[in-house]
Design a protein around this motif. Structure first.
Motif, PDB file in Angstrom:
ATOM      1  N   TRP A  66       0.836  -1.205   0.000  1.00 33.87           N
ATOM      2  CA  TRP A  66       0.000   0.000   0.000  1.00 33.87           C
ATOM      3  C   TRP A  66       0.866   1.248   0.000  1.00 33.87           C
ATOM      4  O   TRP A  66       0.599   2.209  -0.737  1.00 33.87           O
ATOM      5  N   LEU A  67       1.928   1.246   0.803  1.00 38.08           N
ATOM      6  CA  LEU A  67       2.806   2.429   0.851  1.00 38.08           C
ATOM      7  C   LEU A  67       3.451   2.685  -0.510  1.00 38.08           C
ATOM      8  O   LEU A  67       3.646   3.834  -0.901  1.00 38.08           O
ATOM      9  N   LYS A  68       3.766   1.616  -1.250  1.00 34.89           N
ATOM     10  CA  LYS A  68       4.407   1.785  -2.560  1.00 34.89           C
ATOM     11  C   LYS A  68       3.493   2.431  -3.595  1.00 34.89           C
ATOM     12  O   LYS A  68       3.961   2.867  -4.644  1.00 34.89           O
ATOM     13  N   THR A  69       2.190   2.450  -3.342  1.00 40.09           N
ATOM     14  CA  THR A  69       1.295   3.130  -4.285  1.00 40.09           C
ATOM     15  C   THR A  69       1.262   4.641  -4.033  1.00 40.09           C
ATOM     16  O   THR A  69       0.573   5.369  -4.752  1.00 40.09           O
ATOM     17  N   ASP A  70       2.000   5.106  -3.018  1.00 39.73           N
ATOM     18  CA  ASP A  70       2.001   6.526  -2.620  1.00 39.73           C
ATOM     19  C   ASP A  70       0.654   6.995  -2.076  1.00 39.73           C
ATOM     20  O   ASP A  70       0.354   8.187  -2.092  1.00 39.73           O
ATOM     21  N   TYR A  71      -0.145   6.055  -1.608  1.00 44.58           N
ATOM     22  CA  TYR A  71      -1.475   6.441  -1.124  1.00 44.58           C
ATOM     23  C   TYR A  71      -1.396   7.324   0.126  1.00 44.58           C
ATOM     24  O   TYR A  71      -2.192   8.243   0.294  1.00 44.58           O
TER      25      TYR A  71
END
Lengths: 298, 298
Positions: A66-71
């Motif tokens: 989830w963090l890698k999606t820049d959310y």
């Protein structure tokens, strides 16, 4: 004349299609609602011309992905983090006592390794990490969560999205989005909805987000398929998005020349489309036009 | 010879049916997996002899309803609470900086009004609050969440449950459970699985929970349909539960004489049953017995 959003909400509840939970944006659905939704999903899937890998994702995703999606940077206001309890008997007694006394019992919880899935295609990218020898196409479904409680029957906290996703070359990604935007428009018009396509932006957070949204519009990366369902402004019931190399870079998805893969997706909001059809053709599918019933397998 | 649980997990991944997310118990699924699962669900629904109201629930439920199920007291270790962000631009910058520095960014979140749905029928009871002039039957589906991450392909954090629920008279509730336990056994045997029924208990938390579990067994309220899928001990793939007046009292569901309604349910774990079938008949449905394929519409 389209109904107001409040009128539409009332009609959906009175017809039994939408069952309020007490929290705006969270609803149970009738069997008839589900039959329409399934029909829309299958009709969308039936438009595929090229083979695609079918995948279904659960409503939660690991926090690392989830963090890698820049959310966290871009859409914190919509996020849902899962907190859990791993205490002892004594901790449990304290938590229950706090809750009974009307206190902050959540303080006995701690963050888990999971977040809610915010967009249908986000759980896909971690599984593509590594080399991508040739383009891949996916037909995927997921339950999405976005924390935006509003008294608007078209604004949901949880909803299902059905997407066609492409990962591969830059040109292929744009072609995929264009192809599917056209298919979505044809599908929705064929179901009797009046729709138009317009450039759009995601709801980036805050002051910095306004610049990101503006850049996304200038580059014409996101398009929405809009329909006037209720109220005075149209609602996006489907969309097509080119992510350029955003996910390719963040998830390490590389083409044979070592450059990051480009991705794009086109998706349909299954609950919104179902509600648009109920608003257009009436609350009883038995009275819908025969052609629409046939296309949806009703 | 049944495979070990680790062997089964590997086979499911190698066949593409189960896509690991990195967190045990959270998996993507193949289109073929979904086709089996849908077939099981439809076969279960097809066993109904009496009309039932069909309902589909989202994966989240309001915290107020959730508390009324006594989940905080009884199963805190399985619960999932949704925490969200509603800060300003400045709060957001602080949260992102904390995350980038490897700190406790979750401290910038706060509890929302939502919990994860832990059991298929829990979202139903709030909608029954009030007088119940006659028994009602429901056929419902929900995505369930239970925080029990384990390296066991049969122990999932999120999974789908299809249930037949009864609310009404005490005798009717027991009859409903018995009727559906029998139907579940016939259904699963008809699909080629070896199953048996045994009395069971829910995983109540802690020392006090052991007494509740023991009481539940003594009163023979819960039965599981067990099958040896992998490893040495059988796995529950379906169950039937009599709740007596527990939900009737907690949610204020009253019969015409003013007494609390009794409820019961019988449910099938759709992912577990699908995995049991894959373990039994092999990873390619094209090679399954024709009769099983036919019953599942494959």
């Amino acid at each position: 004349m389209t109904p107001t959003r409040a009128e539409l909400a009332t009609r959906l509840v009175e017809a039994g299609h939408q069952i309020p939970s007490g929290v705006p944006g969270v609803y149970g659905r009738s069997g008839e609602f589900e039959a329409i939704l399934t029909g829309v999903s299958q009709a969308f899937r039936g438009l595929r011309e090229q083979p695609a890998e079918v995948v279904q994702f659960p409503p939660v995703v690991p926090v690392g992905s989830w963090l890698k999606t820049d959310y966290l940077e871009s859409f914190p206001q919509l996020a849902g983090a899962l907190h859990v309890f791993s205490g002892t008997d004594k901790d449990h007694r304290a938590m229950v006592a706090t809750q009974v006394a009307g206190g902050e019992w959540h303080e006995h919880l701690h963050p888990s390794e999971l977040m809610m899935v915010p967009a249908g295609c986000h759980p896909l990218y971690p599984m593509l990490a590594g080399g991508l020898p040739q383009p891949r196409r996916f037909d995927l479904m997921a339950h999405c969560f976005r924390h935006e409680s509003e008294e608007d029957p078209l604004r949901m906290v949880t909803f299902r999205m059905h997407e066609q996703v492409y990962a591969g070359e830059p040109d292929g990604a744009i072609e995929h989005r264009e192809l599917w935007l056209g298919k979505l428009v044809d599908l929705l018009r064929g179901l009797g909805l009046e729709v138009e396509v317009d450039v759009a932006n995601d709801p980036f957070f805050g002051r910095a987000g306004r610049m990101l949204a503006s850049g996304q519009r200038e580059e014409a990366l996101k398009f929405e398929v809009l329909s006037l369902v209720a109220g005075e402004s149209p609602t996006a019931i489907a969309s097509g998005n080119a992510h350029r190399s955003h996910f390719g870079e963040n998830f390490g998805i590389t083409l044979t020349d070592g450059s990051p893969a480009h991705t794009s997706c086109a998706g349909i909001g299954l609950e919104r489309t179902t509600i648009a059809l109920l608003a257009r053709h009436g609350m009883a599918t038995s009275e819908w036009p025969a052609e629409v019933r046939k296309r949806l397998g009703l």
